[in-house]
Design a protein around this motif. Structure first.
Motif, short mmCIF file in Angstrom:
data_model
loop_
_atom_site.label_atom_id
_atom_site.label_comp_id
_atom_site.label_asym_id
_atom_site.label_seq_id
_atom_site.Cartn_x
_atom_site.Cartn_y
_atom_site.Cartn_z
N ALA A 93 43.92 -23.75 -18.01
CA ALA A 93 42.63 -23.06 -17.86
C ALA A 93 41.99 -22.75 -19.21
O ALA A 93 40.76 -22.77 -19.35
CB ALA A 93 42.82 -21.78 -17.06
N HIS B 41 39.39 -25.41 -14.67
CA HIS B 41 40.63 -24.73 -14.30
C HIS B 41 40.97 -25.02 -12.84
O HIS B 41 40.35 -25.87 -12.19
CB HIS B 41 40.54 -23.23 -14.57
N ASP C 92 49.20 -28.39 -11.16
CA ASP C 92 49.37 -26.94 -11.28
C ASP C 92 50.27 -26.38 -10.19
O ASP C 92 51.10 -25.50 -10.44
CB ASP C 92 48.00 -26.25 -11.23
#
Length: 560
Positions: free
Chosen positions: A476, A482, A498
């Motif tokens: 991010a 992000h 992620d």
């Protein structure tokens, strides 16, 4: 040979797996990550995370070919050996224009300069950090590193053969193979590790057999070259030309000629392939009399590892070669095995299943090495209780367990952190990404030299867990998009990275918490055993993890 066939195979299973277990752990770990090599490479280039992603569009191919050829002609050097135009695919949704320079002294291949087109067609992204990305883990699992590729592949081949022997002997000696699939007894010391070894082996047994056997098949001509030398005793190049005639290109003549426009070849390509997607176009020796243009079809969803190609004369535009639609049974069998090993055809869910099975392979090897250390320490426990030191062999096994079981995930985390924290203009940044992996692995080996107790395992797991959980935060702050942005723009590859990082980090933290609970339990001995425990602690102030595990279960239980 032992007194019975069962004991003989048990001995074979034990030593076939243990002699190469740490190399196998490295191969399984890097190979498992390789299933997402393109996704990791995409994550490793944050400069492309906004504005560059686009879908494949059939009606834009001619325009993109024209634009790509004009761009490369304008920006590439006259000595360029190859032009490359890469079209968007499901796993690499970007249009890029690239060219390959001549190799420098000591290099096998020249450097490739690659520029990525913006999705709206307004320009090209030229400044992208140099990174190995997921290709590092892909090459690592069969080329290793810091040694020649030939030597590494022989090492990997020997280890793979030992793995296949261990699997087959393990099936034969497994009396309760289906029952053990559902048997896992917690907090039973060595018995629990044996159950973990059995469960991780049996659940993914078809995968383990497939990936091991096909791994040998991928390099079979290197391991068994006599078939080729017998059939082609004087000219191996004749074999290569017959095996793959499309790759036998003529050398540059040095005579300049006008390069055919790539968009003019598109009608011939569509006549051969219809609306099948094009993956890549390569121009070898551009603007040379022996120039050659190769179109590669995107066969990502087909169970094949062979490329479907069309080869044209780069000056006249004449079709020189087209991949055959039918092949022999031998070629089809080999191609299918290669495809199963690489899993390039796999959809996301199937690739996740392969990845999970690969992690089970890591668990199988790791639990086997831990169980070995436990049994070694159990045999020496009486002498250790009397104040004698553990043998060098035992200390080496425990140290290598600590180094590889914890060092490999730490090394992968270090690789990703180096990708984002090293300066973008650092000249050798891709090399130092790789160095950071091995530095972290070595650091765990140094740590193991000073201590390998439960507390050390607990602390190491906690550090690794925190690093993985923090990767989405790092992304991010070092990327233009992000986690939430990627969900909104439906960039599921970046979202998946992620999520997997969070899952792995949470698993590490959970394991650390479990070890912490065990430590607290061990710190509360009964009054009857307090005096004897203190004597043992004075004689051995820093017990290893294997020693603590061994003290909770007798050897006979582990053998049952």
């Amino acid at each position: 040979m032992k007194e019975t066939f069962f004991r003989t195979l048990s001995w074979l299973h034990t030593w076939a797996g243990l002699l190469v277990c740490w190399v196998l752990l490295l191969i399984f770990f890097a190979g498992s990550l390789s299933y997402f090599r393109h996704e990791m490479s995409m994550w490793a280039e944050p400069e492309l995370h906004r504005g560059a992603f686009q879908d494949y569009q059939v009606d834009q191919i001619a325009n993109q070919l024209q634009k790509g050829q004009s761009y490369i002609e304008t920006h590439s050097a006259p000595t360029t050996q190859r032009w490359l135009i890469n079209f968007p695919t499901d796993r690499s949704p970007m249009l890029s224009f690239a060219w390959q320079l001549p190799p420098e002294k000591g290099q096998r291949r020249g450097k490739i300069e690659q520029h990525t087109a913006l999705a709206d067609g307004s320009g090209v992204i030229t400044d992208v950090r140099d990174s190995r990305g997921g290709d590092f883990f892909y090459r690592l699992h069969f080329d290793l590193h810091y040694i020649s590729a030939i030597t590494a592949r022989y090492i990997v081949g020997v280890c793979t053969m030992f793995m296949l022997i261990a699997l087959i002997s393990g099936i034969v000696i497994h009396k309760r193979i289906f029952k053990d699939l559902f048997s896992f007894r917690q907090n039973k010391g060595a018995r629990s590790w044996l159950d973990a070894h059995n469960v991780s082996s049996v659940i993914a047994l078809p995968y383990h057999l497939m990936i091991t056997y096909t791994g040998l098949i991928t390099l079979m001509l290197m391991y068994i070259p006599w078939t080729v030398s017998t059939a082609y005793p004087e000219d191996n190049q004749a074999f290569l030309k017959e095996l793959n005639p499309a790759r036998q290109t003529e050398k540059a003549s040095g005579i300049q000629a006008k390069q055919v426009r790539l968009s003019q070849l598109l009608p011939q390509v569509q006549a051969e392939w219809g609306d099948a997607p094009i993956k890549q176009v390569i121009v070898s020796y551009p603007k040379d009399q022996n120039s050659q243009v190769t179109f590669y079809q995107n066969t990502g969803k087909e169970v094949t590892d062979e490329s479907s190609i069309l080869v044209f004369n780069g000056v006249t535009g004449e079709l020189k070669y087209a991949s055959p639609h039918e092949v022999s049974g031998t070629v089809a069998t080999y191609d299918t095995m290669m495809s199963l090993h690489t899993a390039r055809f796999a959809a996301p869910l199937l690739r996740i299943l392969f990845f999970f099975c690969g992690l089970l392979g890591c668990a199988m090897v790791a639990s086997g090495t831990l169980m070995w250390a436990i049994r070694l320490r159990q045999k020496q426990q009486k002498a250790i209780d009397k104040g004698e030191k553990a043998s060098r062999g035992l200390r080496l096994v425990e140290g290598l367990n600590f180094m590889f079981i914890l060092g490999l995930p730490l090394g992968a985390a270090a690789f990703f952190y180096a990708n984002r924290l090293l300066p973008v203009d650092f000249a050798t940044r891709s090399a130092w990404e790789v160095h950071s992996f091995f530095i972290a692995l070595t650091a765990m080996g140094v740590w193991a030299f000073f201590g390998r107790s439960r507390r050390h395992w607990q602390l190491a797991l906690m550090i690794i867990g925190v690093l993985y959980c923090a990767l989405p935060v790092l992304n991010a702050f070092t990327s233009p998009s992000h986690f939430i942005d990627n969900i909104r723009s439906q960039q599921w590859a970046l979202v998946g990275f992620d999520i997997v990082a969070l899952l792995l980090g949470s698993a590490m933290l959970f394991a650390s918490t479990r070890l912490s609970a065990v430590v607290k339990t061990l710190q509360k001995p009964s009054r009857k055993n307090t005096a004897s425990t203190e004597k043992v602690r004075r004689k051995q102030p820093d017990p290893s993890y294997a020693n603590e595990l061994a003290s909770s279960s007798p050897l006979e239980e582990a053998k049952s």
